[in-house]
Structures are given as structure tokens and as C-alpha cells.
Design an enzyme around this catalytic site. Structure first.
Site, PDB file in Angstrom:
ATOM      1  N   LYS A  79       0.775  -1.372   0.018  1.00  0.00           N
ATOM      2  CA  LYS A  79       0.092   0.082  -0.101  1.00  0.00           C
ATOM      3  C   LYS A  79       0.852   1.210   0.012  1.00  0.00           C
ATOM      4  O   LYS A  79       2.099   1.273   0.541  1.00  0.00           O
ATOM      5  CB  LYS A  79      -0.895   0.098   1.298  1.00  0.00           C
ATOM      6  CG  LYS A  79      -1.947  -1.008   1.254  1.00  0.00           C
ATOM      7  CD  LYS A  79      -2.890  -0.943   2.410  1.00  0.00           C
ATOM      8  CE  LYS A  79      -3.791  -2.218   2.648  1.00  0.00           C
ATOM      9  NZ  LYS A  79      -4.179  -2.294   4.016  1.00  0.00           N
ATOM     10  N   ARG A  95       6.883   1.838   6.720  1.00  0.00           N
ATOM     11  CA  ARG A  95       6.352   0.990   7.936  1.00  0.00           C
ATOM     12  C   ARG A  95       7.242  -0.183   7.876  1.00  0.00           C
ATOM     13  O   ARG A  95       7.275  -0.876   6.872  1.00  0.00           O
ATOM     14  CB  ARG A  95       4.869   0.578   7.694  1.00  0.00           C
ATOM     15  CG  ARG A  95       4.573  -0.672   9.020  1.00  0.00           C
ATOM     16  CD  ARG A  95       3.279  -1.170   8.755  1.00  0.00           C
ATOM     17  NE  ARG A  95       2.891  -1.932  10.039  1.00  0.00           N
ATOM     18  CZ  ARG A  95       1.831  -2.940   9.854  1.00  0.00           C
ATOM     19  NH1 ARG A  95       1.046  -2.911   8.486  1.00  0.00           N
ATOM     20  NH2 ARG A  95       1.637  -3.657  10.753  1.00  0.00           N
ATOM     21  N   GLY A 104      -7.914  -6.780  13.872  1.00  0.00           N
ATOM     22  CA  GLY A 104      -8.142  -7.015  12.663  1.00  0.00           C
ATOM     23  C   GLY A 104      -8.053  -8.448  12.215  1.00  0.00           C
ATOM     24  O   GLY A 104      -8.369  -9.180  13.047  1.00  0.00           O
ATOM     25  N   GLY A 158      -4.753  -9.824  12.370  1.00  0.00           N
ATOM     26  CA  GLY A 158      -4.082  -9.896  13.506  1.00  0.00           C
ATOM     27  C   GLY A 158      -4.832  -8.963  14.658  1.00  0.00           C
ATOM     28  O   GLY A 158      -5.520  -8.205  14.368  1.00  0.00           O
ATOM     29  N   GLU A 177      -2.739   4.450  10.039  1.00  0.00           N
ATOM     30  CA  GLU A 177      -1.286   4.253  10.142  1.00  0.00           C
ATOM     31  C   GLU A 177      -0.594   4.654   9.256  1.00  0.00           C
ATOM     32  O   GLU A 177       0.591   5.507   9.549  1.00  0.00           O
ATOM     33  CB  GLU A 177      -1.079   2.487  10.108  1.00  0.00           C
ATOM     34  CG  GLU A 177      -1.582   1.584  11.444  1.00  0.00           C
ATOM     35  CD  GLU A 177      -1.737   0.245  10.972  1.00  0.00           C
ATOM     36  OE1 GLU A 177      -2.545   0.120  10.246  1.00  0.00           O
ATOM     37  OE2 GLU A 177      -1.083  -0.434  11.535  1.00  0.00           O
TER      38      GLU A 177
HETATM   39  P1  ADP Z   1      -5.311  -6.290   8.652  1.00  0.00           P
HETATM   40  O1  ADP Z   1      -5.230  -6.874  10.037  1.00  0.00           O
HETATM   41  O2  ADP Z   1      -5.088  -7.397   7.735  1.00  0.00           O
HETATM   42  O3  ADP Z   1      -5.092  -4.970   8.483  1.00  0.00           O
HETATM   43  P2  ADP Z   1      -8.232  -5.319   8.866  1.00  0.00           P
HETATM   44  O4  ADP Z   1      -7.964  -4.529   9.931  1.00  0.00           O
HETATM   45  O5  ADP Z   1      -8.661  -4.773   7.764  1.00  0.00           O
HETATM   46  O6  ADP Z   1      -6.979  -6.311   8.598  1.00  0.00           O
HETATM   47  O7  ADP Z   1      -9.189  -6.495   9.293  1.00  0.00           O
HETATM   48  C1  ADP Z   1      -9.819  -7.206   8.605  1.00  0.00           C
HETATM   49  C2  ADP Z   1     -10.893  -8.019   9.270  1.00  0.00           C
HETATM   50  O8  ADP Z   1     -11.799  -7.267   9.773  1.00  0.00           O
HETATM   51  C3  ADP Z   1     -11.609  -9.004   8.547  1.00  0.00           C
HETATM   52  O9  ADP Z   1     -11.108 -10.154   8.605  1.00  0.00           O
HETATM   53  C4  ADP Z   1     -12.950  -8.998   9.142  1.00  0.00           C
HETATM   54  O10 ADP Z   1     -13.108  -9.991  10.030  1.00  0.00           O
HETATM   55  C5  ADP Z   1     -12.826  -7.899   9.823  1.00  0.00           C
HETATM   56  N1  ADP Z   1     -13.963  -6.835   9.106  1.00  0.00           N
HETATM   57  C6  ADP Z   1     -13.867  -5.931   8.316  1.00  0.00           C
HETATM   58  N2  ADP Z   1     -15.077  -5.581   7.826  1.00  0.00           N
HETATM   59  C7  ADP Z   1     -15.975  -5.879   8.675  1.00  0.00           C
HETATM   60  C8  ADP Z   1     -17.480  -5.417   8.824  1.00  0.00           C
HETATM   61  N3  ADP Z   1     -18.308  -4.476   8.068  1.00  0.00           N
HETATM   62  N4  ADP Z   1     -18.082  -6.050   9.730  1.00  0.00           N
HETATM   63  C9  ADP Z   1     -17.304  -7.105  10.855  1.00  0.00           C
HETATM   64  N5  ADP Z   1     -16.144  -7.254  10.594  1.00  0.00           N
HETATM   65  C10 ADP Z   1     -15.367  -6.727   9.424  1.00  0.00           C
END
Ligand code: ADP
Length: 404
Positions: free
Chosen positions: A14, A98, A216, A218, A390
Site C-alpha cells: 500500500k 512501515r 483486525g 491480527g 497508520e
Molecule cells: P489487517 O489486520 O489485515 O490490517 P483489517 O484491520 O482490515 O485487517 O481487518 C480485517 C478483518 O476485519 C476481516 O477479516 C473481518 O473479520 C473484519 N471486518 C472487516 N469489515 C468488517 C465489517 N463490516 N463487519 C465486521 N467485521 C469486519
């Protein structure tokens, strides 16, 4: 000044450009240009997506596995074609990266030198997925923009002031001498959320006790007192702590001894089990995505229900542990994909803390707006949903170093 931010993942890249002046705005600016390269969909193909602040979009497929070639094409869209926002790449004043692991030596954002690059390479033994791709990004920029200063913003740095009782593992003392200790991760996000929380609450961060829940794919928690991380759930690697999408989080290490004795498990297989086939995905057999878990529960899937129950149980236990490290709490903060969107997870996590006077406003929790206080008016603890930014935090760090 124009700041280019690069945020590299194992199979994604990104990037964005911010324009900042002498006065740093309190609230994040929208980037002038944002781009993402994704290698996950087709073997040997990089999918590039670009969008400018004026809404102009570009999508294309690049037949290349090379990160440098893909970054080079991505940067070309800054000064060429319909997404052009600058006339020449030399308009970029500084580049921020990052970098996941800074080890013990890099406790704050640092101007990248040959020595810093060597350290990032050396620390790849602790972060084998991330540090090498961070380094590739740094080297790609060195070739494309040889005269522009580059800054490494470390995900571990925010946790650099953890007290020894929180960062030393109770194994043999040699572990500590060999740098096997808790480092903590998601630091850029925890740091951003702590500052943003102080703004939303209109309080001085020096007076605040916060627990930030970065949920997320993680997941990690941080206990933050006076703007300083004093405890966190991730450890030597991002595998420790909470149950995650496909990572187990903390388990009894005796399980690993047992498995090693019982079978011919290799370290690669163990890595695959614990990092990619555990957590919500491993228990439910459905998915590591909380949305699909909740959907499966509505269809009566018992394993999905068990997965969610464990997730909540461990999240509550983790919050309880952070609470004990802080000795009190002014605000509980939810961020990242699950934290910002899952009303179910937030409600269930908060329910356990009624005994300290924490009360969620059920209606506010249902609203999907971010950077809001969703606690009831008479709650003894504020509950905030913060959209983590971030890349903005990386840009801020670059701005700070550039102006010193
Ligand atoms: P990363 O840790 O890879 O940066 P993110 O912070 O984008 O990931 O989180 C991804 C997770 O967030 C997805 O696997 C899902 O479980 C959750 N998620 C994303 N959008 C929604 C939503 N609208 N409602 C509930 N959970 C969500």
C-alpha cells in the site's frame, strides 16, 4: 512538503502521498493519491489500483512478481497519466516506510542509513515475513529516488518503554541475553489511537489510562498510561496473545512439546498450523473473517459459535490483564477491521466490564460511525471507536524528523 508512505505486506504493497505544511493538522488529512498492489489473486500477476483525492481511479494488471518493478509502475502513476498529481518524482520530499521489527536497538523512527538497512535485514530472523519485504521497498525507492531521505517507522517502537516485568519471559535468563523477549506489534496503530483518543476526549494524553484493542486479522491490545505503552499482548512474535483470524494467539507451550513428541511435525508445519490454520478459522472451519462467523452462527453452526465464544473470552481476559497493568481505565478503544465494524464483538467485550462502571450505549454501538464515543452518558469509562490511520501516523513521524 510531500510525503510518500509505503506500507508493505507479505503479498501487498500500500502507498499514499500526503501534502503537509508547517502546521501539522490535528485530524488526519486525506491523501492526495493512494495506491495498492496486490499479488494474492493470480500467480505472477500484480493488480494495481490507484485513486486520487479528486476521485480519479486507475486499475491495471502487471505481469510481474518483482516488487521493485511493481513499485516503479505504481510511482509512475504519480506523475504520468490520468492519476498524475505531481510533475516530477523529485517533488517528493521524504519517504516513510512501515517496518515491522526494529528490535531493541530502534526505539523510535529513524533516518534510513546503510547501518539501519543492515539492522532491518538482521532482524528478519524475528519477522521473516515482513522485514524482508520492507527492505525490498526501501531498496526500490533508493533506486527510483536516490536522493530522497527515507524514514523507517517501526511497529515495535511504541512498545519500547515496556517495563522489564512485562517484556522479559520467565524462561532461562539466556533468552533475554539472546534478545528473546516481548517486543509487541501494531505499535503505529496503538500510538495513533492513543493520540486520537485524547483529541476526541479533549484531554491531555499525559493524564489518560487507555486500553487500545486493535482487532483486525491480527489482534493485539495495549495498555497505555500517559501516552506510553506499559503492557501489550503480542510478544516475541505477532503470534502471542489474543485469538485472531487464523492465528492461535497464546496456547500452552506444552501442547507444542506434546505434538513434537507424538509426531514428525516440522517447524514449517507447526508455523502453518499456528499462523494460518488456527484461531477463528481453525476452530470454526468456516473462515477467519468475523462476518462469516456471525453469518454461520445464524445458520446454527456450532463450531462457529464456539469460535466466537473463545474469541470473546480471550478478548475479555486480555482486557482484564491490561486493566490490571494500568490500575484503572479512562477509555477502552476499538480499532481495525473487527474493532471498527463488529457491533457484536464490542458489545460482548464491554458486557464483562459492567463491574467497573463501564456501560455501552446500545444505540450508539449500532451506528457505524468512527471516531466516536459509544459509551452511555453515565458510564465510568469512555468507549471509543477509532478508525486507525497508520499511514497518517507514518507521515506524521516523517514530518517530525524532516523538520528537526
Ligand atoms: P489487517 O489486520 O489485515 O490490517 P483489517 O484491520 O482490515 O485487517 O481487518 C480485517 C478483518 O476485519 C476481516 O477479516 C473481518 O473479520 C473484519 N471486518 C472487516 N469489515 C468488517 C465489517 N463490516 N463487519 C465486521 N467485521 C469486519
Amino acid at each position: 512538503m510531500k510525503i510518500l508512505v509505503l506500507n508493505a505486506g507479505s503479498s501487498s504493497q500500500k502507498s499514499c502521498v500526503y501534502e503537509l505544511n508547517d502546521v501539522l493538522p490535528e485530524i488526519p488529512l486525506q491523501p492526495l493519491w493512494e495506491a495498492q498492489i496486490d499479488w494474492t489473486h493470480q500467480q505472477g500477476i500484480a493488480e494495481l489500483k490507484v485513486e486520487t483525492a479528486t476521485g480519479i481511479q486507475l486499475e491495471e494488471e502487471l505481469a510481474s512478481d518483482s516488487r521493485e518493478a511493481a513499485i516503479s509502475r505504481m510511482l509512475e502513476t504519480l506523475w504520468k497519466g490520468k492519476t498524475q498529481i505531481i510533475n516530477d518524482l523529485n517533488e517528493i520530499d521524504i519517504v516513510g516506510h512501515r517496518v515491522v521489527h526494529g528490535g531493541q536497538d530502534y526505539q523510535q523512527s529513524t533516518l534510513i542509513s546503510p547501518e539501519v538497512k543492515k539492522a532491518i535485514a538482521r532482524l528478519a530472523v524475528f519477522a521473516p515475513v515482513h522485514n524482508p519485504v520492507n527492505l525490498e521497498g526501501i531498496e526500490a525507492i533508493e533506486n527510483i529516488l536516490p536522493n530522497v531521505p527515507q524514514i523507517a517507522v517501526f511497529d515495535t517502537a511504541f512498545h519500547a518503554q515496556l517495563p522489564p516485568a512485562a517484556f522479559v519471559y520467565p524462561g532461562p535468563y539466556e533468552w533475554l541475553e539472546n534478545k528473546i523477549r516481548r517486543y509487541g506489534f501494531h505499535g503505529i496503530s496503538h500510538q495513533y489511537c492513543a493520540r486520537r483518543a485524547a483529541q476526541i476526549l479533549n484531554r491531555d494524553s499525559a493524564d489518560l489510562r487507555l486500553i487500545t484493542c486493535h482487532l483486525g486479522n491480527g489482534c493485539s491490545l495495549a495498555a497505555i498510561r500517559g501516552g506510553v505503552s506499559v503492557d501489550t499482548t503480542m510478544g516475541f512474535t505477532p503470534l502471542e496473545g489474543l485469538m485472531m483470524g487464523s492465528r492461535s494467539g497464546s496456547i500452552d507451550p506444552g501442547i507444542i512439546i506434546h505434538l513434537l513428541k507424538q509426531s514428525d511435525l516440522t517447524s514449517e508445519k507447526l508455523d502453518d498450523i499456528l499462523n494460518r490454520n488456527s484461531g477463528l478459522k481453525g476452530i470454526s472451519g468456516v473462515s477467519g473473517d468475523i462476518r462469516q462467523i456471525v453469518e454461520a452462527i445464524t445458520q446454527g453452526n456450532e463450531r462457529a459459535q464456539l469460535a466466537l465464544d473463545i474469541y470473546i473470552h480471550r478478548l475479555r481476559s486480555g482486557i482484564g490483564a491490561m486493566l490490571a497493568s494500568l490500575g484503572g481505565l479512562d477509555a477502552l478503544i476499538f480499532t481495525a477491521g473487527v474493532g471498527e465494524n463488529s457491533t457484536v464483538v464490542r458489545a460482548a467485550a464491554c458486557e464483562a466490564f459492567g463491574f467497573i462502571g463501564l456501560k455501552l450505549d446500545g444505540e450508539k454501538n449500532q451506528q457505524l460511525s468512527v471516531d466516536e464515543d459509544i459509551a452511555a452518558v453515565d458510564s465510568a469509562v469512555r468507549v471509543l471507536v477509532i478508525h486507525t490511520q497508520e499511514d497518517w501516523e507514518i507521515a506524521r513521524e516523517c514530518w517530525d524528523i524532516y523538520r528537526r
